[in-house]
Design an enzyme around this catalytic site. Structure first.
Site, short mmCIF file in Angstrom:
data_model
loop_
_atom_site.label_atom_id
_atom_site.label_comp_id
_atom_site.label_asym_id
_atom_site.label_seq_id
_atom_site.Cartn_x
_atom_site.Cartn_y
_atom_site.Cartn_z
N CYS A 133 0.83 -1.20 0.00
CA CYS A 133 0.00 0.00 0.00
C CYS A 133 0.87 1.26 0.00
O CYS A 133 1.67 1.46 0.90
CB CYS A 133 -0.91 -0.01 1.23
SG CYS A 133 -1.77 1.55 1.53
N TYR A 135 -6.51 4.55 -10.63
CA TYR A 135 -6.41 3.64 -9.48
C TYR A 135 -7.35 2.46 -9.64
O TYR A 135 -6.98 1.31 -9.37
CB TYR A 135 -6.74 4.42 -8.20
CG TYR A 135 -6.71 3.56 -6.96
CD1 TYR A 135 -5.54 2.93 -6.56
CD2 TYR A 135 -7.85 3.41 -6.16
CE1 TYR A 135 -5.50 2.15 -5.41
CE2 TYR A 135 -7.82 2.64 -5.01
CZ TYR A 135 -6.64 2.01 -4.64
OH TYR A 135 -6.61 1.25 -3.50
N GLU A 177 1.94 -0.42 -7.05
CA GLU A 177 1.81 0.83 -6.31
C GLU A 177 3.21 1.24 -5.86
O GLU A 177 3.86 0.52 -5.10
CB GLU A 177 0.89 0.67 -5.11
CG GLU A 177 -0.56 0.43 -5.49
CD GLU A 177 -1.52 0.60 -4.32
OE1 GLU A 177 -1.08 1.12 -3.27
OE2 GLU A 177 -2.69 0.21 -4.45
N ASP A 229 -3.40 -7.04 1.94
CA ASP A 229 -3.51 -6.48 0.59
C ASP A 229 -2.96 -7.49 -0.40
O ASP A 229 -1.76 -7.77 -0.42
CB ASP A 229 -2.73 -5.17 0.49
CG ASP A 229 -3.38 -4.04 1.27
OD1 ASP A 229 -4.62 -4.00 1.31
OD2 ASP A 229 -2.65 -3.21 1.82
N TYR A 253 0.53 -4.98 -5.34
CA TYR A 253 1.13 -4.87 -4.02
C TYR A 253 2.49 -5.57 -3.95
O TYR A 253 3.01 -5.80 -2.86
CB TYR A 253 0.19 -5.44 -2.97
CG TYR A 253 -1.12 -4.70 -2.89
CD1 TYR A 253 -1.16 -3.36 -2.53
CD2 TYR A 253 -2.32 -5.34 -3.22
CE1 TYR A 253 -2.37 -2.67 -2.49
CE2 TYR A 253 -3.52 -4.65 -3.18
CZ TYR A 253 -3.54 -3.32 -2.81
OH TYR A 253 -4.73 -2.64 -2.77
N CYS A 296 -3.24 2.32 7.29
CA CYS A 296 -1.77 2.38 7.23
C CYS A 296 -1.20 1.07 7.74
O CYS A 296 -0.78 0.97 8.90
CB CYS A 296 -1.26 3.56 8.07
SG CYS A 296 0.53 3.80 7.98
N CYS A 315 18.26 -5.07 8.39
CA CYS A 315 19.08 -5.28 7.19
C CYS A 315 20.48 -4.77 7.47
O CYS A 315 20.67 -3.57 7.75
CB CYS A 315 18.47 -4.53 6.01
SG CYS A 315 19.43 -4.69 4.47
#
Length: 222
Positions: free
Chosen positions: A58, A89, A101, A136, A141, A207, A216
């Site tokens: 997202c 969209y 996206e 999602d 995505y 969100c 990482c």
């Protein structure tokens, strides 16, 4: 956001011949200025500014995470890596444009290095999920990095190499992130105005956080 338009949750990439036809020019106007940073969404930006395109699910939450990083000049959300010119969209949500996206991140490399930006990218989402992030689901995505310099490409590959064994050691699968030059991925099409800096305009908006919680490491020699 797949629930918003009842998308088909397409989990296989559309073939170019089957993609929606799109249009010659955008179907909507895009704001010119970032609502938080006050900078141009499409430039011009200060000399030396670099651009990296990042897809991590997202784009609302991904953009907010990016504009908060020190050294970022501007951010914008849009559609990249697909076939349909100037998509909407609703069209992207069908899975028939091939786009992801994507967040455009323009940044000052003297304040935010390619490696540090990419480490943030890897850590903010789960790059092993394929065509989904959390709830999602769909090809839009997917995780992707579209680079604009050889240095970015090298940093993307190096950070992926360092991150992969850390993920496996923590029970995750292989990284599925698409990494390629932006020139090969096709144009970045700006999304509709209401998507730009969505979580600044709608602080309580959707969100999702899909981080693995795995750090990482910095690549050797970086």
């Amino acid at each position: 956001m797949s629930w918003l338009f009842g998308s088909a949750l397409r989990t296989t990439m559309v073939e170019r011949a089957d993609a929606l036809p799109g249009r010659e020019s955008p179907a909507f106007e895009v704001p010119t200025t970032h609502t938080v940073l006050g900078t141009p969404l499409a430039g011009p930006w200060p000399d030396g500014t670099r651009v990296l395109y990042l897809a991590s699910g997202c784009f609302w939450g991904a953009e907010k995470a990016a504009w908060q990083l020190p050294g970022v000049v501007t951010t914008a959300v849009g559609y990249m890596g697909g076939y349909t010119p100037n998509p909407t969209y609703e069209e992207v949500c069908t899975g028939r444009t091939g786009h992801a996206e994507t967040v455009l991140v323009a940044y000052d490399p003297t304040k935010l290095s390619d490696v540090d930006l990419l480490r943030h990218f890897w850590e903010e989402h789960d790059p092993t999920q394929g065509f989904r992030q959390g709830n999602d689901v769909g090809t839009q995505y997917r995780s992707a990095v579209y680079t604009t310099t050889p240095e970015q490409q090298a940093a993307a590959l190096a950070t992926r190499t360092e991150f992969a064994p850390r993920l496996r050691a923590n029970g995750y699968g292989d990284i599925t992130t698409e990494i390629r030059p932006a020139a090969d991925a096709g144009p970045f099409f700006y999304a509709e105005g209401y998507h730009q800096q969505y979580l600044d305009k709608n602080p309580a908006g959707y969100c999702p956080i899909n981080s693995t919680g795995v750090a990482c490491p910095i690549p050797t020699g970086a």
